[in-house]
Design an enzyme around this catalytic site. Structure first.
Site, PDB file in Angstrom:
ATOM      1  N   GLU A 122       6.428  -0.176  -0.646  1.00 58.20           N
ATOM      2  CA  GLU A 122       4.251  -0.089  -0.001  1.00 58.20           C
ATOM      3  C   GLU A 122       3.296  -1.017  -0.950  1.00 58.20           C
ATOM      4  O   GLU A 122       2.767  -1.887  -0.749  1.00 58.20           O
ATOM      5  CB  GLU A 122       3.884   1.219  -0.133  1.00 58.20           C
ATOM      6  N   GLU A 142      10.672   8.890   1.413  1.00 53.33           N
ATOM      7  CA  GLU A 142       9.548   9.521   0.993  1.00 53.33           C
ATOM      8  C   GLU A 142      10.143  11.378   1.951  1.00 53.33           C
ATOM      9  O   GLU A 142       9.865  12.421   1.740  1.00 53.33           O
ATOM     10  CB  GLU A 142       7.915   9.067   1.131  1.00 53.33           C
TER      11      GLU A 142
END
Length: 265
Positions: A122, A142
């Site tokens: 990210e 995730e």
């Protein structure tokens, strides 16, 4: 490296002319993003945005094994074990780390050498340009850890085709640098042994471009991301290069057949 930085700092800052190099410096934890490192990154991003002498920001990881593997799961586990309050991205003090990098109004480059996973991936997405070593691996795991990839779930489908983004998010599998290049997630892949020299040359080349023009591109593209074309064309974001000294210098240098000397004003 800045005078305030030490080799044991979690974030190293080095000025090279008009570029600042920010190095995530937790190689023993594969540059995992703990609270201190996030706070330092936010501070460095704000400082780079405000400094008129910084024209380009380069973000990389120390150690050669990882850009960053994202959130520090060991720290999270310790907090859970001690009964600490769980944190939710975008609702906590540390939420600004990705936004702070995304909103730097100057070109930003992520240099991925090794792993870029979860929050580390990210963080790379928050930069404008991404280059990688040929052994780099990218992933958004995730879904395998019960978390939400808040930033990545918004940015990834805007950077690559939606179906490919959703596959990365849903399955959480890792992809190679070559695959990331094919789908448009990164700009360049270079041999690991050549990465440092290639990045140095790329940054040096970028710094020969007019800094106000680069800032204008960044702000127009970012602020008009989802605007209708007609509205975006009329958006007045960032510095106006047409009114700058650099525009005059660019025309003069062209007519005199020499390299321009930019001043950023």
């Amino acid at each position: 490296m800045s005078s305030a930085a030490r080799r044991d700092d979690v974030l190293l800052e080095e000025r090279r002319g008009h570029a600042v190099w920010l190095t995530l410096n937790r190689p023993d934890r594969l540059n995992a993003l703990d609270t201190t490192l996030k706070q330092r990154l936010v501070q460095a991003a704000v400082a780079a945005a405000a400094d008129p002498e910084i024209w380009v920001v380069v973000l990389r990881g120390a150690g050669g094994r990882a850009f960053s593997v994202g959130g520090d799961l060991k720290d999270m586990r310790a907090r859970d074990r001690d009964g600490g309050r769980p944190s939710t991205p975008m609702l906590e003090e540390a939420r600004n780390v990705y936004e702070a990098v995304l909103e730097i109004p100057k070109p930003t480059i992520a240099v991925i050498d090794g792993f870029a996973l979860g929050g580390g991936c990210e963080l790379a997405m928050a930069c404008d340009l991404r280059v990688a070593s040929d052994d780099a691996l990218f992933g958004m795991p995730e879904s395998t850890r019960g978390m939400g990839a808040n930033f990545g779930s918004v940015l990834l489908p805007r950077l690559i085709p939606r179906a490919l983004a959703m596959e990365m998010l849903y399955f959480g599998d890792r992809i190679t640098a070559e695959h990331a290049l094919r789908i448009g997630l990164i700009n360049r892949v270079w041999p690991k042994a050549e990465l440092a020299d290639r990045v140095d040359a790329w940054v040096a080349d970028l710094l020969t471009r007019a800094p106000l023009s680069l800032r204008r591109y960044k702000e127009m593209a970012g602020k008009g991301w989802e605007m209708p074309v007609s509205a975006n064309l009329r958006l007045n974001a960032g510095p106006n290069p047409y009114l700058s000294e650099d525009r005059i210098e660019g025309a003069r240098a062209f007519s005199e057949k020499r390299a321009p000397v930019w001043r950023g004003r």
